[in-house]
Every structure is written in C-alpha cells, then in structure tokens.
Design an enzyme around this catalytic site. Structure first.
Site, PDB file in Angstrom:
ATOM      1  N   GLU A 125      -7.344  53.895 -29.364  1.00  0.00           N
ATOM      2  CA  GLU A 125      -8.099  55.147 -29.280  1.00  0.00           C
ATOM      3  C   GLU A 125      -7.627  56.088 -30.385  1.00  0.00           C
ATOM      4  OE1 GLU A 125      -8.717  56.635 -25.130  1.00  0.00           O
ATOM      5  OE2 GLU A 125      -7.548  54.877 -24.630  1.00  0.00           O
TER       6      GLU A 125
ATOM      7  N   ARG B 147      -8.109  63.660 -31.316  1.00  0.00           N
ATOM      8  CA  ARG B 147      -9.227  64.299 -30.634  1.00  0.00           C
ATOM      9  C   ARG B 147      -9.526  65.723 -31.119  1.00  0.00           C
ATOM     10  NH1 ARG B 147      -8.466  62.785 -24.497  1.00  0.00           N
ATOM     11  NH2 ARG B 147      -9.042  60.708 -25.180  1.00  0.00           N
TER      12      ARG B 147
ATOM     13  N   HIS C  12     -12.229  68.770 -21.434  1.00  0.00           N
ATOM     14  CA  HIS C  12     -11.804  67.475 -20.896  1.00  0.00           C
ATOM     15  C   HIS C  12     -10.435  67.530 -20.227  1.00  0.00           C
ATOM     16  CE1 HIS C  12     -11.449  63.130 -20.705  1.00  0.00           C
ATOM     17  NE2 HIS C  12     -10.366  63.137 -21.465  1.00  0.00           N
TER      18      HIS C  12
HETATM   19  P1  FAD Z   1      -6.390  64.438 -10.511  1.00  0.00           P
HETATM   20  O1  FAD Z   1      -6.571  62.997 -10.666  1.00  0.00           O
HETATM   21  O2  FAD Z   1      -7.469  65.314 -10.995  1.00  0.00           O
HETATM   22  O3  FAD Z   1      -6.150  64.724  -8.968  1.00  0.00           O
HETATM   23  C1  FAD Z   1      -6.085  66.049  -8.502  1.00  0.00           C
HETATM   24  C2  FAD Z   1      -6.260  66.030  -7.010  1.00  0.00           C
HETATM   25  O4  FAD Z   1      -5.984  67.312  -6.466  1.00  0.00           O
HETATM   26  C3  FAD Z   1      -7.659  65.683  -6.551  1.00  0.00           C
HETATM   27  O5  FAD Z   1      -7.547  64.817  -5.463  1.00  0.00           O
HETATM   28  C4  FAD Z   1      -8.223  67.031  -6.109  1.00  0.00           C
HETATM   29  O6  FAD Z   1      -9.235  66.942  -5.151  1.00  0.00           O
HETATM   30  C5  FAD Z   1      -6.982  67.668  -5.540  1.00  0.00           C
HETATM   31  N1  FAD Z   1      -7.008  69.127  -5.456  1.00  0.00           N
HETATM   32  C6  FAD Z   1      -7.263  69.997  -6.453  1.00  0.00           C
HETATM   33  N2  FAD Z   1      -7.164  71.255  -5.989  1.00  0.00           N
HETATM   34  C7  FAD Z   1      -6.833  71.170  -4.675  1.00  0.00           C
HETATM   35  C8  FAD Z   1      -6.615  72.115  -3.649  1.00  0.00           C
HETATM   36  N3  FAD Z   1      -6.734  73.441  -3.853  1.00  0.00           N
HETATM   37  N4  FAD Z   1      -6.302  71.676  -2.417  1.00  0.00           N
HETATM   38  C9  FAD Z   1      -6.214  70.350  -2.170  1.00  0.00           C
HETATM   39  N5  FAD Z   1      -6.434  69.407  -3.094  1.00  0.00           N
HETATM   40  C10 FAD Z   1      -6.729  69.818  -4.338  1.00  0.00           C
HETATM   41  N6  FAD Z   1      -6.311  60.012 -19.132  1.00  0.00           N
HETATM   42  C11 FAD Z   1      -5.730  58.887 -19.594  1.00  0.00           C
HETATM   43  O7  FAD Z   1      -4.508  58.821 -19.732  1.00  0.00           O
HETATM   44  N7  FAD Z   1      -6.499  57.799 -19.910  1.00  0.00           N
HETATM   45  C12 FAD Z   1      -7.855  57.800 -19.779  1.00  0.00           C
HETATM   46  O8  FAD Z   1      -8.498  56.812 -20.050  1.00  0.00           O
HETATM   47  C13 FAD Z   1      -8.485  58.982 -19.322  1.00  0.00           C
HETATM   48  N8  FAD Z   1      -9.834  59.060 -19.207  1.00  0.00           N
HETATM   49  C14 FAD Z   1     -10.401  60.152 -18.647  1.00  0.00           C
HETATM   50  C15 FAD Z   1     -11.773  60.192 -18.430  1.00  0.00           C
HETATM   51  C16 FAD Z   1     -12.349  61.260 -17.766  1.00  0.00           C
HETATM   52  C17 FAD Z   1     -13.838  61.289 -17.537  1.00  0.00           C
HETATM   53  C18 FAD Z   1     -11.542  62.341 -17.325  1.00  0.00           C
HETATM   54  C19 FAD Z   1     -12.135  63.498 -16.592  1.00  0.00           C
HETATM   55  C20 FAD Z   1     -10.172  62.334 -17.575  1.00  0.00           C
HETATM   56  C21 FAD Z   1      -9.594  61.246 -18.232  1.00  0.00           C
HETATM   57  N9  FAD Z   1      -8.227  61.209 -18.467  1.00  0.00           N
HETATM   58  C22 FAD Z   1      -7.655  60.070 -18.966  1.00  0.00           C
HETATM   59  C23 FAD Z   1      -7.344  62.278 -17.983  1.00  0.00           C
HETATM   60  C24 FAD Z   1      -6.717  61.816 -16.660  1.00  0.00           C
HETATM   61  O9  FAD Z   1      -7.655  61.099 -15.919  1.00  0.00           O
HETATM   62  C25 FAD Z   1      -6.241  62.972 -15.829  1.00  0.00           C
HETATM   63  O10 FAD Z   1      -5.516  63.879 -16.611  1.00  0.00           O
HETATM   64  C26 FAD Z   1      -5.341  62.464 -14.713  1.00  0.00           C
HETATM   65  O11 FAD Z   1      -6.021  61.492 -13.976  1.00  0.00           O
HETATM   66  C27 FAD Z   1      -4.911  63.609 -13.838  1.00  0.00           C
HETATM   67  O12 FAD Z   1      -4.301  63.089 -12.693  1.00  0.00           O
HETATM   68  P2  FAD Z   1      -3.743  64.094 -11.609  1.00  0.00           P
HETATM   69  O13 FAD Z   1      -3.241  63.271 -10.498  1.00  0.00           O
HETATM   70  O14 FAD Z   1      -2.849  65.060 -12.252  1.00  0.00           O
HETATM   71  O15 FAD Z   1      -5.033  64.935 -11.171  1.00  0.00           O
HETATM   72  C1  SIN Z   2     -11.354  58.214 -23.030  1.00  0.00           C
HETATM   73  O1  SIN Z   2     -11.488  57.111 -22.502  1.00  0.00           O
HETATM   74  O2  SIN Z   2     -11.898  58.542 -24.087  1.00  0.00           O
HETATM   75  C2  SIN Z   2     -10.489  59.223 -22.373  1.00  0.00           C
HETATM   76  C3  SIN Z   2      -9.093  58.905 -22.640  1.00  0.00           C
HETATM   77  C4  SIN Z   2      -8.209  60.067 -22.344  1.00  0.00           C
HETATM   78  O3  SIN Z   2      -8.654  61.158 -22.024  1.00  0.00           O
HETATM   79  O4  SIN Z   2      -6.991  59.869 -22.481  1.00  0.00           O
END
Ligand code: FAD
Ligand code: SIN
Length: 517
Positions: free
Chosen positions: A116, A288, A349
């Site tokens: 990437e 990016r 994002h």
């Molecule tokens: P999240 O997975 O967002 O989980 C947060 C949780 O908290 C959710 O369950 C939500 O409902 C809960 N929550 C929020 N507020 C509250 C509240 N007030 N009370 C109770 N629950 C709450 N990163 C990579 O490294 N590789 C990738 O390929 C990649 N692709 C991506 C593609 C997309 C479309 C997106 C949107 C992001 C991508 N990212 C990628 C970024 C990555 O997915 C996220 O940064 C990561 O998954 C965040 O994980 P997290 O557990 O911190 O938060």
């Molecule tokens: C993507 O697949 O382009 C998202 C990857 C990332 O946010 O790390």
C-alpha cells in the site's frame, strides 16, 4: 449498578483483543464490554487492506518498516514507539491466528503479502479485501468462549466517572471509577463501576459528512476523556483517504482500498492524465497525505468533483480474486473495472491524534487506559502509514493487558451518585439534532478540510460556538439519547481539531495550512 474488574468501552479490534487477553490471564476476574451498536459494528469490521507486519525477512526487515512509518509520519513519530510496535507486530499477528483468524496464503503456502501507499516492500497480510470483517469475527468468537467476559451491546457510554462525580473526593489526583452508560433499549442510565477502564471507542470520521467510517465513529471516547480533563494531542492530523468511491450523498462511503493501487491501479483526472507522476516519484504509491493533497489540488484546478482509479490494464480474474468485495460493489453500480474507471474522491478516514497514552496505554487519568484509534501513541506522527492501525491496536491491547497483569491488586468499590437528570424532558424534536449535525459536518467540510487557512479556521470556531450553545441547551434540558450525546461529542471533537490546527505553525504530513510555510 454493575461492578466489574475491567470495563472495556468498544468492541473493535482494540477492545476485543484486550478483553480476550485479560480474561485469559485472570479467569476469576470479570470483564464487561459495552458497545453502542451491535457487538460487531466498528471501524474494524470495514478494514480492507490488512495488517502491516514484517514476515518475509528475505526482502523485508523491521528496519524498512520502521523507516517507512517514520517517513509517512513526516518527522513527528515517536521513534521508540515505532521500533516497539514494528518489532512486536509478528508476535501479535500470530496470536490473532491462534484465535482463529484466517489470512490469505499464496501457492507456496506463505502469507500473500500486499503493498500500500508509503510501503517500500510487500508486507500487508490480508483476508481478501475484507480483513477487518475476518479479524472482528475471530475475536468475537474467542470472546464468547470466555465465561468471564460479558458483552453489553446497545449500551452507550455517556461519560467516564472521575473525582468530579464523587461526593467524597478520593484524592486530589484524577482517577477513573468506570462510566455512566445509557442502555439504549430502555433509555436508563446505569453506573458501571470498574477497577480499570479501557477506552477503545475508535475514531471520529462522522465529524465530517463524507467519510469511510460507519456511523458509530463519532469520537465519543475522545470527547469523554476531554471532558474528564485527560491530555489530548495531535487532533489536527485527520487522515483523508485518497480513494473513496464518489457519490453525491453525505454519510458513510465505500472505500476502494489502497491495496488496489498497490496492485497496479492508476489515478487519472478527467482528461485521462496520470497526474500523480507530477507530484511524487512514488506516484500512486506515495503516502496517503501526499496523494489526498494532490487530488485536492487537481480538483481545485479543474473544478471537477472527482478523479478516477483506472484498473482497466489489470488482469480481471486476479483482481476479482484479491478484491471480490470491491469488484462486486463496482458491478452493483454498473462499473465494469475492465472497461470503466472508478470515480473516487478523498474522504475523512482516520484520526492520527487522540488521547495521549504511554507505551502501557495509560492515559493522564489514573486507572483509565486507551487503545486503538481513540489513542495517540506517537506511532503515526503527522500521517499514519497504511495498515499500521490494526497493528497498533493489537500491540497496545497486549501492552495494556501486560501492564495490568502485573497489577493484581484488590478492588475496593466507592460510592458513586446516580446520574442526575432532574428537570429534563423527553425531547420529541429529533429534527433539531439532525439539523445541527448537518451544520457541523458542513462547517468541517468547508473550513477544516484537507487544505486549511487561519481565516477559515477562525470562522469555523465562530460558527461552531453557535452550534455548541444550542446543543448544550438541548443537552441540559433533555432526557439523554444516543444521537444527542453523539452530536455533543462530535462538537467537542471538532473544537479540538480546529483549536489544535490553529496552534500548529508548520505544515506536516496530513496537516496543510496555506498560511504556514
Ligand atoms: P473500532 O473498530 O472503531 O471500534 C470502536 C468500538 O467502540 C465500536 O464497537 C463502537 O461501537 C464502540 N463505541 C464507540 N463509542 C462508544 C460509546 N460511546 N459507547 C459504547 N461503545 C462505543 N486500518 C488498518 O490497519 N488496515 C486496514 O486495512 C484498514 N482499512 C480500513 C478501512 C475502512 C473502511 C476504515 C473505516 C478503516 C480502516 N482502517 C484500517 C482503520 C482501522 O480499521 C481502525 O483504525 C481500527 O479498526 C480501529 O479499531 P478500534 O478498535 O480502535 O475502533
Ligand atoms: C485501505 O485498505 O486502503 C485502508 C488501509 C488503512 O486505512 O490502513
């Protein structure tokens, strides 16, 4: 009231990984996960590209991954953190596999590694183009095998409980005692008292109307921590993903993974020019921040609404095998990737900043930890390297668990007053919330986007103040509901982004202000 040893707010990769690890370590202690929607709803579920991790030591090395991360972060990464995360990566990734997550392998039986933007080598492990879905599935499966974990879906954390809420102050230092949580099914606010609380509530994408994030990403954790006076940093570094499927509607938009450019796709403007060649020698695979800013420039020059991703020169069968979900989405929209270019545009994002934590995930408030996108570890600096987010969450969830595993102290609950909603009424005017939300998102798009200026930022603050006053009034007089709390949180987050943008006097990574040099 619920009393638990470990309260986890959020059920994405960060929260679930921590919950599994601490529950396995202490089978006699209780872990309670609250999550505001269905248990699997999260940014994690939509991750496409994969997890950046050094597995092929013939071509790749920790040093190369460290270097790529530092370059992407544009001089603002914490080098010690980058070293630690990159080197821990393979161990944490292998743990995911022991919990049942599947990743693609090639014909030789080795992990199929993708590439990437900003990566000098192929090192992104993935499950087709739905990596996050697979990670979330496997983690939830493991969570449900552990009897000492309770998951409470549709429970919205309203505020973390600190000394501010207690009748008898425990100490002059701030500590966290759990959270006030809204049960969305009956609209009651309960107290969840915890010895240790982990904020794993993810990102802020919806502060902008056009985002890759699902609707749950409203910055609740950052707003809660900010109100509790925790240290928050680097909020100006909002990452805009360059290639989000163009549509005219506001709201969550479908991502076209950066891995598609890693697979060879070109970016073209309406005239058909491969414009990235003029901006960076890495062309489509520049980091990016550079690709998004270049697209922004192209669109400003041409007045067009979007650019295109050209996959027509790629082998269709192979594309379909690697990106079945993206391929299908295009087919559904009558885009035949063998003939048609995919219309794309940047959208919000990821947040590189957030709640400041040390390498153990400790925030500036005692007994409050943060992990995943909600946190600011120092890994990403001014711009996150693609696929370093899932990696960071896995490593820090482990670190928080390791720290707490050494701290097997007794839990002595305190007296916490009930949530006080005297004098509030059920607000029937949902339209007011929607109206203010649209205004907030429009102001963030128009004044706090990819390219900023001091004048626009100052105007944004003024406009935000008007929305803030109206929403605070509503908050004080209404019985709480999720939409109102989310809007209030997004206003807090917008305020932090704007203010911290104004404080930054030098352009770095994802932050570009025309008044800086
Ligand atoms: P999240 O997975 O967002 O989980 C947060 C949780 O908290 C959710 O369950 C939500 O409902 C809960 N929550 C929020 N507020 C509250 C509240 N007030 N009370 C109770 N629950 C709450 N990163 C990579 O490294 N590789 C990738 O390929 C990649 N692709 C991506 C593609 C997309 C479309 C997106 C949107 C992001 C991508 N990212 C990628 C970024 C990555 O997915 C996220 O940064 C990561 O998954 C965040 O994980 P997290 O557990 O911190 O938060
Ligand atoms: C993507 O697949 O382009 C998202 C990857 C990332 O946010 O790390």
């Amino acid at each position: 009231m619920i009393t638990t040893h470990y309260l986890v707010i959020g059920s994405g990769v960060a929260g679930l990984t921590f919950a599994v690890k601490i529950a396995e370590k202490f089978p006699n202690k209780t872990v309670t996960i609250v999550t505001k929607s269905n248990e699997d709803e999260s940014n994690t579920k939509y991750a496409q590209g994969g997890v950046a991790v050094v597995l092929n030591t013939e071509d790749d090395s920790f040093q190369k991954h460290i270097q790529d991360t530092l370059i992407a972060g544009d001089g603002l990464c914490d080098t010690a953190v980058v070293n630690m995360v990159v080197k821990e990566g393979p161990k944490r990734f292998k743990e995911l596999i022991t919990w049942g997550a599947n990743f693609d392998v090639n014909s030789e039986g080795n992990f199929d590694l993708g590439k990437e933007g900003g990566h000098s080598e192929y090192r992104v492990v993935h499950h087709k183009d739905i990596t996050g879905y697979e990670v979330e599935r496997a983690l939830l499966q493991r969570v449900h095998q552990l009897e000492n974990i309770t998951v409470l879906p549709h429970h919205f954390a309203v505020d973390i409980i600190t000394e501010h809420h207690l009748k008898e102050k425990k100490s002059s230092h701030l500590s966290c005692y759990g959270a006030y949580v809204l049960n969305e099914r009956n609209n009651e606010i309960i107290i969840i008292q915890a010895q240790h609380t982990l904020l794993a509530s993810g990102g802020i994408g919806n502060v902008y109307g056009h985002t890759t994030n699902p609707i749950i990403a409203t910055g609740d954790g950052i707003a809660m921590a900010y109100r509790a006076k925790a240290l928050i940093k680097d909020m100006e570094f909002v990452q805009f993903h360059p290639t989000v499927l163009y549509n005219q509607e506001q709201g969550s938009s479908f991502l076209i993974s950066e891995a598609v450019r890693g697979f060879g796709a070109y970016l073209r403007n309406k005239k058909g020019e491969r414009f990235m060649l003029a901006y960076d020698e890495r062309a489509e695979l520049a980091s990016r921040d550079i690709v998004s800013q270049s697209i922004d420039k192209e669109l400003k020059k041409s007045g067009d609404s979007h650019v295109f991703l050209d996959c027509t020169h790629l082998e269709v069968a192979s594309f379909k095998k690697h990106f079945p979900n993206i391929y299908q989405k295009c087919i559904d929209l009558h885009i035949d990737i063998s003939k048609d270019w995919i219309p794309v545009v940047p959208a919000s994002h990821y947040l590189c900043g957030g709640i400041v934590v040390d390498t153990n995930g400790k925030t500036s408030i005692k007994n409050l930890f943060a992990c995943g996108e909600v946190s600011r570890t120092g890994l990403h600096g001014a711009n996150r390297l693609a696929s370093n987010s899932l990696l960071e969450a896995l490593v820090y969830a482990h670190n928080v668990h390791r720290f707490l595993a050494k701290k097997d102290t007794n839990f002595s609950p305190v007296l916490i007053p009930d949530w006080n909603d005297k004098g509030t009424l059920i607000n029937e005017e949902h339209i007011l919330i929607q109206h203010n939300l649209k205004e907030l998102q429009a102001l963030m798009r128009d004044y706090v986007g990819i390219v900023r200026s001091n004048q626009r930022l100052k105007k944004a603050l003024k406009k935000l103040d008007v929305i803030y006053t109206e929403v605070e009034e509503l908050y004080k007089t209404s019985k709480l509901n999720t939409a109102l709390c989310e809007l209030r949180n997004m206003i807090n987050v917008a305020y932090l982004i704007i203010n911290q943008s104004l404080e930054r006097k030098e352009n770095k990574g994802g932050y570009f202000n025309v008044d800086n040099n």
